[in-house]
Design an enzyme around this catalytic site. Structure first.
Site, PDB file in Angstrom:
ATOM      1  N   CYS A  91     -21.611  26.469  -4.517  1.00 47.21           N
ATOM      2  CA  CYS A  91     -22.845  25.993  -4.290  1.00 47.21           C
ATOM      3  C   CYS A  91     -23.282  24.752  -3.399  1.00 47.21           C
ATOM      4  O   CYS A  91     -23.240  23.677  -4.352  1.00 47.21           O
ATOM      5  CB  CYS A  91     -23.756  25.917  -5.695  1.00 47.21           C
ATOM      6  SG  CYS A  91     -25.301  26.085  -5.636  1.00 47.21           S
ATOM      7  N   CYS A 148     -33.218  30.912   0.748  1.00 48.04           N
ATOM      8  CA  CYS A 148     -33.059  29.635   0.287  1.00 48.04           C
ATOM      9  C   CYS A 148     -33.715  28.680   0.847  1.00 48.04           C
ATOM     10  O   CYS A 148     -34.094  28.782   2.144  1.00 48.04           O
ATOM     11  CB  CYS A 148     -31.507  29.011   0.168  1.00 48.04           C
ATOM     12  SG  CYS A 148     -31.492  27.390  -0.657  1.00 48.04           S
TER      13      CYS A 148
END
Length: 423
Positions: free
Chosen positions: A159, A353
């Site tokens: 991540c 995102c």
């Protein structure tokens, strides 16, 4: 009475409970097991670390919300899943029987894989609100006596967005404080290039992120494995495209934030047929475990292979949009199985995102995650910063009100002005 147990009280588990509740029939019940009584909006943790948010701004007390939604709740945590017995052992010494289990725990943070890594040692983290609050306290001391900063991720991290956000949010904050000139910044990452993001890049994120880093005078080291951390120092080895070491770096800092690699949580560790070697939950396209077919899983805790092989290991991120699509698929598939039907719903394992950079930001959409893609788009600008602020308010309101229908994708794209993209 059909009993559905959901382990996890975060961005996967709580929306899962709300969506599943909407599909319940008479005589069916849900219990959520969490290791905390609070929901935290993890994407806002980088803002907490620079004192732009408080814990109270991004956390909600779950017991009153769950009571209002008529969902059982236990905040003692799950200590062990007994998949062969259809039971979950809890932190308060009790045991829950289930007919269907949804594992939405998120990951275990593998700080132990690098000597000296983590908030209990010599680097900070924004993976949990407690870590972010500790990072903020250290940061407020730092700005009174500034010096070098190192931000990045350990080998095997998956991540990368929060690390990139942390670097650029701090850079923006330092400029606002008019002390940016006193703070050399270095970004260290296992990615083969900045903007890889564990996704092989999206659109021209390579060129975009490199340009932003140059503009903001942040040095970067890619293909890097952090070997160990000491007080005020991070030791990393840079590698070439073949994975061979080419340079050793000794990075001094007065403040640092390094994201760890992830593993599965202890409650499921080592359960054969349920987990892969790193204890992530194995699921099929319907979010269902192939061996234990009454167990489903959603979120960061599921096993997804890397998008591509990189010289230093990188994992595949699970973005909020992807998690919500998993939740919707799992809820409808559980309903189908209860009703004696075959599961048919599939999550959209794609990435969408919004990454905040403090005063600007970047947005990207990758459909599907693994190239070649039907949508491979990225952009940046001030509008992303404001869209992420608006989305934080939207998501917290959704949890507070117990809203259980899908909405992450549509709301995110609407707030970003990207409704034309069809995911």
């Amino acid at each position: 009475m059909t009993h559905i147990v959901i382990i996890g009280g975060g961005i996967g588990g709580i929306p899962m409970a709300f969506e599943m509740r909407n599909l319940l029939k008479s005589g069916e019940q849900i219990t959520v097991v969490s290791n905390s009584s609070r929901f935290q909006f993890v994407p806002s943790n980088p803002w907490v670390a620079v004192d732009w948010r408080t814990r109270e701004n991004i956390c909600l007390e779950l017991p009153p919300i769950m009571r209002e939604q008529r969902i059982g709740f236990n905040a003692s945590g799950a200590t062990r899943v007994h998949a062969d017995k259809n039971q979950v052992e809890l932190g308060d010494g009790t045991t829950l029987d289930y007919d269907y289990l949804v594992i939405a725990t998120g990951p275990k943070l593998a700080f132990d894989e690098v000597e000296g890594l983590g908030p209990e040692a010599y680097t900070h983290s924004v993976c949990h609100v407690d870590h972010a609050v500790a990072a903020k306290e250290a940061y407020l001391d730092f700005v009174r006596n500034p010096g070098p900063i190192v931000i990045g991720a350990a080998a095997g991290a998956s991540c990368f967005g929060p690390a990139l956000e942390m670097a650029l949010i701090i850079e923006s904050d330092l400029r606002k404080r008019k002390i940016r000139d006193k703070v050399p910044m270095t970004y260290v990452t296992p990615e083969p290039y900045v903007g890889h993001l564990g996704l092989g890049g999206v659109g021209d994120t390579k060129g975009m992120v490199e340009s932003i880093m140059r503009e903001r005078h942040i040095k970067w080291i890619c293909n890097a494995r952090i070997d160990r951390c000491e007080p005020g120092k991070i030791f990393a080895t840079e590698h070439d495209a073949k994975g061979e070491p080419v340079k050793n770096h000794e990075l001094e800092h007065r403040w640092s934030m390094i994201l760890p690699a992830f593993r599965g949580v202890d409650a499921v560790a080592g359960i054969e047929g349920l987990c892969n070697p790193r204890d992530f939950i194995i699921v099929d396209q319907h979010q269902r475990n192939p061996r234990y077919q009454n167990i489903f899983s959603v979120g960061v805790c599921i096993a997804i292979p890397p998008v591509e092989v990189t010289p230093i290991p990188t994992g595949c991120p699970k973005t909020g949009f992807m998690i919500e699509s998993m939740v919707t698929a799992a809820a409808h598939n559980i309903r189908a199985v209860i009703d004696g039907q075959q599961p048919e719903h599939e999550g959209t394992w794609s990435a969408a995102c919004l990454a905040d950079f403090g005063d600007r930001g970047a947005a990207f959409v990758a459909v599907p995650q693994i190239p070649p893609r039907n949508i491979n788009w990225s952009s940046e600008g001030r509008w992303v910063h404001y869209a992420k602020i608006a989305f934080e308010k939207y998501f917290l309101r959704k949890i507070r009100k117990g809203i259980g229908e899908p909405g992450y994708e549509k709301q995110m794209l609407r707030l970003a002005g990207l409704s034309r993209l069809k995911l």
